[in-house]
Write a protein that holds these residues in place. Structure first.
Motif, mmCIF file in Angstrom:
data_model
loop_
_atom_site.group_PDB
_atom_site.id
_atom_site.type_symbol
_atom_site.label_atom_id
_atom_site.label_comp_id
_atom_site.label_asym_id
_atom_site.label_seq_id
_atom_site.Cartn_x
_atom_site.Cartn_y
_atom_site.Cartn_z
ATOM 1 N N ARG A 72 -23.388 60.144 77.704
ATOM 2 C CA ARG A 72 -24.046 60.635 78.915
ATOM 3 C C ARG A 72 -24.157 62.151 78.912
ATOM 4 N NH1 ARG A 72 -23.254 63.633 83.228
ATOM 5 N NH2 ARG A 72 -21.117 63.923 82.616
ATOM 6 N N ASP A 106 -33.458 58.802 83.061
ATOM 7 C CA ASP A 106 -32.035 58.463 83.071
ATOM 8 C C ASP A 106 -31.650 57.544 81.911
ATOM 9 O OD1 ASP A 106 -33.260 56.139 83.948
ATOM 10 O OD2 ASP A 106 -32.059 55.940 85.771
ATOM 11 N N GLU A 109 -27.982 57.854 80.615
ATOM 12 C CA GLU A 109 -27.019 57.237 81.509
ATOM 13 C C GLU A 109 -27.029 55.718 81.327
ATOM 14 O OE1 GLU A 109 -27.916 61.269 82.963
ATOM 15 O OE2 GLU A 109 -29.194 59.629 82.336
ATOM 16 N N ARG A 174 -25.922 60.995 86.803
ATOM 17 C CA ARG A 174 -26.972 61.977 86.551
ATOM 18 C C ARG A 174 -26.863 63.210 87.441
ATOM 19 N NH1 ARG A 174 -31.172 62.674 83.483
ATOM 20 N NH2 ARG A 174 -33.021 63.704 84.287
#
Length: 197
Positions: A72, A106, A109, A174
């Motif tokens: 991440r 994203d 993630e 995020r």
């Protein structure tokens, strides 16, 4: 850890992230082998620090969480688009040039969560995560899979809608402070919930 071992693990990570993009998320994206290498280096530095403190054992959930955290944090995936969008617009190059809003922002993630789940299953199957007494491995892994499915759908077995926890976790990862200890708590809670039918 030797540079060769790091490279092998980075290649394995690259392959797994590419598989998650292609098969789990159905995205067309690029995975950086260089960043995968950095992820492995940072992960093992963290594990060395944890072993220095804990001496004998670092919980499997921490191994999983720290690796997912670095995915991440360092963001090895770029230029990710839904395969349906690539087909609709004719090429990825056209999407990049004319429809930048179609890029999945994203994606890292999502990949880190999918990777954490895959690694959790690997640890369970290899016996690195112990099955609670009174349960079989099949019963425990089945229950855990159901709980994770509920978690990602936003429901629980009682029928109470808890909101979409998957989307909430993606948002927090995020836009909020989200460290490896947050991952550890999520993993440990899922394992504990699966242990109590």
């Amino acid at each position: 850890m030797t540079p060769y071992q790091i490279s092998r693990l980075a290649l394995d990570l690259h392959e797994k992230l590419s598989d998650i993009l292609d098969n789990d998320l159905n995205y067309d994206g690029h995975v950086s082998i260089s960043i995968c290498n950095q992820i492995i280096i940072h992960h093992f530095r963290d594990m060395d620090r944890l072993y220095a403190v804990h001496q004998k054992l670092v919980q499997p959930s921490k191994h999983i969480a720290y690796l997912a955290f670095w995915i991440r944090k360092l963001k090895p995936v770029s230029q990710a688009y839904k395969k349906a969008s690539v087909t609709k617009y004719g090429s990825k190059e056209r999407l990049i040039a004319e429809f930048p809003q179609e890029e999945v922002e994203d994606v890292n993630e999502k990949c880190s969560l999918y990777y954490a789940v895959a690694l959790l299953n690997t640890f369970l199957q290899s016996g690195n995560i112990k099955v609670p007494s009174g349960m079989t491995k099949v019963a425990y892994t089945t229950r855990l899979a159901n709980i994770m499915g509920d978690y990602f759908r936003g429901d629980d077995s009682s029928g109470m809608n808890l909101g979409n926890r998957y989307e909430a976790v993606l948002y927090d990862m995020r836009y909020r402070t989200f460290g490896p200890h947050h991952f550890v708590h999520i993993i440990n809670h899922l394992l504990a919930e699966a242990a109590h039918p």
